[in-house]
Design a protein around this motif. Sequence first.
Motif, mmCIF file in Angstrom:
data_model
loop_
_atom_site.group_PDB
_atom_site.id
_atom_site.type_symbol
_atom_site.label_atom_id
_atom_site.label_comp_id
_atom_site.label_asym_id
_atom_site.label_seq_id
_atom_site.Cartn_x
_atom_site.Cartn_y
_atom_site.Cartn_z
ATOM 1 N N GLY A 49 28.211 -2.564 4.129
ATOM 2 C CA GLY A 49 29.582 -2.352 3.685
ATOM 3 C C GLY A 49 29.764 -1.398 2.520
ATOM 4 O O GLY A 49 30.791 -1.456 1.844
ATOM 5 N N LYS A 50 28.814 -0.495 2.285
ATOM 6 C CA LYS A 50 28.960 0.465 1.180
ATOM 7 C C LYS A 50 30.208 1.323 1.353
ATOM 8 O O LYS A 50 31.033 1.419 0.442
ATOM 9 C CB LYS A 50 27.715 1.361 1.070
ATOM 10 C CG LYS A 50 26.453 0.623 0.675
ATOM 11 C CD LYS A 50 25.260 1.552 0.569
ATOM 12 C CE LYS A 50 24.885 2.211 1.883
ATOM 13 N NZ LYS A 50 24.465 1.295 2.941
ATOM 14 N N SER A 51 30.340 1.954 2.503
ATOM 15 C CA SER A 51 31.500 2.821 2.743
ATOM 16 C C SER A 51 32.783 2.007 2.790
ATOM 17 O O SER A 51 33.830 2.458 2.298
ATOM 18 C CB SER A 51 31.336 3.589 4.058
ATOM 19 O OG SER A 51 30.213 4.430 4.006
ATOM 20 N N ASP A 52 32.738 0.811 3.354
ATOM 21 C CA ASP A 52 33.915 -0.037 3.435
ATOM 22 C C ASP A 52 34.406 -0.419 2.040
ATOM 23 O O ASP A 52 35.602 -0.338 1.744
ATOM 24 C CB ASP A 52 33.603 -1.287 4.262
ATOM 25 C CG ASP A 52 34.841 -2.116 4.522
ATOM 26 O OD1 ASP A 52 35.577 -1.793 5.467
ATOM 27 O OD2 ASP A 52 35.082 -3.075 3.753
ATOM 28 N N LEU A 53 33.485 -0.815 1.169
ATOM 29 C CA LEU A 53 33.876 -1.165 -0.197
ATOM 30 C C LEU A 53 34.393 0.072 -0.931
ATOM 31 O O LEU A 53 35.397 0.002 -1.649
ATOM 32 C CB LEU A 53 32.697 -1.793 -0.951
ATOM 33 C CG LEU A 53 32.979 -2.176 -2.402
ATOM 34 C CD1 LEU A 53 34.182 -3.101 -2.535
ATOM 35 C CD2 LEU A 53 31.728 -2.811 -3.019
ATOM 36 N N ALA A 54 33.748 1.212 -0.737
ATOM 37 C CA ALA A 54 34.231 2.451 -1.359
ATOM 38 C C ALA A 54 35.656 2.743 -0.904
ATOM 39 O O ALA A 54 36.522 3.080 -1.720
ATOM 40 C CB ALA A 54 33.300 3.613 -1.015
ATOM 41 N N LEU A 55 35.923 2.603 0.383
ATOM 42 C CA LEU A 55 37.252 2.864 0.926
ATOM 43 C C LEU A 55 38.296 1.920 0.316
ATOM 44 O O LEU A 55 39.401 2.328 -0.039
ATOM 45 C CB LEU A 55 37.209 2.726 2.451
ATOM 46 C CG LEU A 55 38.426 3.197 3.225
ATOM 47 C CD1 LEU A 55 38.641 4.690 3.036
ATOM 48 C CD2 LEU A 55 38.240 2.881 4.710
ATOM 49 N N ALA A 88 29.988 16.543 0.797
ATOM 50 C CA ALA A 88 31.076 16.517 -0.181
ATOM 51 C C ALA A 88 32.428 16.354 0.510
ATOM 52 O O ALA A 88 32.749 17.059 1.462
ATOM 53 C CB ALA A 88 31.056 17.787 -1.018
ATOM 54 N N GLY A 89 33.200 15.383 0.032
ATOM 55 C CA GLY A 89 34.543 15.165 0.556
ATOM 56 C C GLY A 89 34.594 14.474 1.902
ATOM 57 O O GLY A 89 35.629 14.503 2.568
ATOM 58 N N LYS A 90 33.510 13.808 2.292
ATOM 59 C CA LYS A 90 33.470 13.115 3.581
ATOM 60 C C LYS A 90 33.091 11.654 3.376
ATOM 61 O O LYS A 90 32.217 11.340 2.576
ATOM 62 C CB LYS A 90 32.459 13.776 4.513
ATOM 63 C CG LYS A 90 32.808 15.215 4.831
ATOM 64 C CD LYS A 90 31.733 15.879 5.648
ATOM 65 C CE LYS A 90 32.150 17.336 5.878
ATOM 66 N NZ LYS A 90 31.089 18.124 6.440
ATOM 67 N N ILE A 91 33.761 10.774 4.125
ATOM 68 C CA ILE A 91 33.433 9.356 4.093
ATOM 69 C C ILE A 91 33.446 8.829 5.524
ATOM 70 O O ILE A 91 34.302 9.216 6.329
ATOM 71 C CB ILE A 91 34.402 8.559 3.188
ATOM 72 C CG1 ILE A 91 33.956 7.099 3.046
ATOM 73 C CG2 ILE A 91 35.841 8.687 3.656
ATOM 74 C CD1 ILE A 91 34.693 6.325 1.958
ATOM 75 N N GLU A 92 32.484 7.963 5.832
ATOM 76 C CA GLU A 92 32.428 7.361 7.164
ATOM 77 C C GLU A 92 33.330 6.142 7.201
ATOM 78 O O GLU A 92 33.198 5.243 6.362
ATOM 79 C CB GLU A 92 31.005 6.936 7.507
ATOM 80 C CG GLU A 92 30.928 6.257 8.865
ATOM 81 C CD GLU A 92 29.557 5.681 9.181
ATOM 82 O OE1 GLU A 92 29.482 4.903 10.150
ATOM 83 O OE2 GLU A 92 28.588 5.979 8.465
ATOM 84 N N VAL A 93 34.247 6.131 8.142
ATOM 85 C CA VAL A 93 35.127 4.989 8.336
ATOM 86 C C VAL A 93 34.787 4.417 9.712
ATOM 87 O O VAL A 93 35.088 5.031 10.734
ATOM 88 C CB VAL A 93 36.622 5.409 8.260
ATOM 89 C CG1 VAL A 93 37.522 4.201 8.479
ATOM 90 C CG2 VAL A 93 36.918 6.089 6.931
ATOM 91 N N ARG A 94 34.122 3.259 9.708
ATOM 92 C CA ARG A 94 33.707 2.663 10.994
ATOM 93 C C ARG A 94 34.891 2.444 11.901
ATOM 94 O O ARG A 94 35.931 1.967 11.480
ATOM 95 C CB ARG A 94 32.970 1.351 10.764
ATOM 96 C CG ARG A 94 31.580 1.600 10.239
ATOM 97 C CD ARG A 94 30.707 0.379 10.350
ATOM 98 N NE ARG A 94 29.462 0.705 9.669
ATOM 99 C CZ ARG A 94 28.269 0.528 10.200
ATOM 100 N NH1 ARG A 94 28.154 -0.003 11.389
ATOM 101 N NH2 ARG A 94 27.197 0.865 9.532
ATOM 102 N N GLY A 95 34.720 2.834 13.153
ATOM 103 C CA GLY A 95 35.780 2.702 14.133
ATOM 104 C C GLY A 95 36.684 3.927 14.202
ATOM 105 O O GLY A 95 37.470 4.057 15.129
ATOM 106 N N ILE A 96 36.568 4.815 13.219
ATOM 107 C CA ILE A 96 37.373 6.037 13.211
ATOM 108 C C ILE A 96 36.475 7.269 13.220
ATOM 109 O O ILE A 96 36.706 8.213 13.947
ATOM 110 C CB ILE A 96 38.331 6.065 11.997
ATOM 111 C CG1 ILE A 96 39.362 4.952 12.138
ATOM 112 C CG2 ILE A 96 39.020 7.431 11.871
ATOM 113 C CD1 ILE A 96 40.307 4.818 10.972
ATOM 114 N N GLY A 97 35.442 7.267 12.384
ATOM 115 C CA GLY A 97 34.516 8.397 12.295
ATOM 116 C C GLY A 97 34.468 8.955 10.889
ATOM 117 O O GLY A 97 34.804 8.270 9.922
#
Length: 163
Positions: A49-55, A88-97
């Motif tokens: 959940g690293k990206s999820d928490l960041a989001l 830079a400037g990119k984040i992975e959002v599960r289910g979206i990309g």
Amino acid sequence: MAPCPAASTPVSPDAMLPRRTAPQIVNVHASCVAAGNCGILILGASGQGKSDLALRLIDRGARLVADDRCDIWHERGRLWCRPPESLAGKIEVRGIGIVEQPFVAPVPLALAVRLSERPERMPPANQAETVAGHALPAILLSGFEASAPIKVMLALDRLGMGQ
């Protein structure tokens, strides 16, 4: 620990230092956001959940620094973080990309958040995570708990770095 310095225009660590003292940059599997001028490094295994928490922290007003990979170095008595150029400037959002997102860098790190399935209910005080060979104040928490972003901000407040 002193408050995080004011953010300035983004610069590379190479531009911050004379050539003879360029810092050693360590690339770490982590995500990072900035709350005010304070970097929050989120560490954990894939899928924790690293990206999820960041989001969710971004949704509460934090700004993206880096997702999935972080370039970290020690300079002027602090750990600093920036994204690798290709991410830079990119984040992975599960289910979206992969989603483009405004980002800020470099930022001084203030807190490490280590993700865990079962964090301690009453952890010891003054926990630290060793990052790039240097201690960074740390907390251990479950990244998918609804209260995780609030706990991160409370930890920054406890360190005297809240907004």
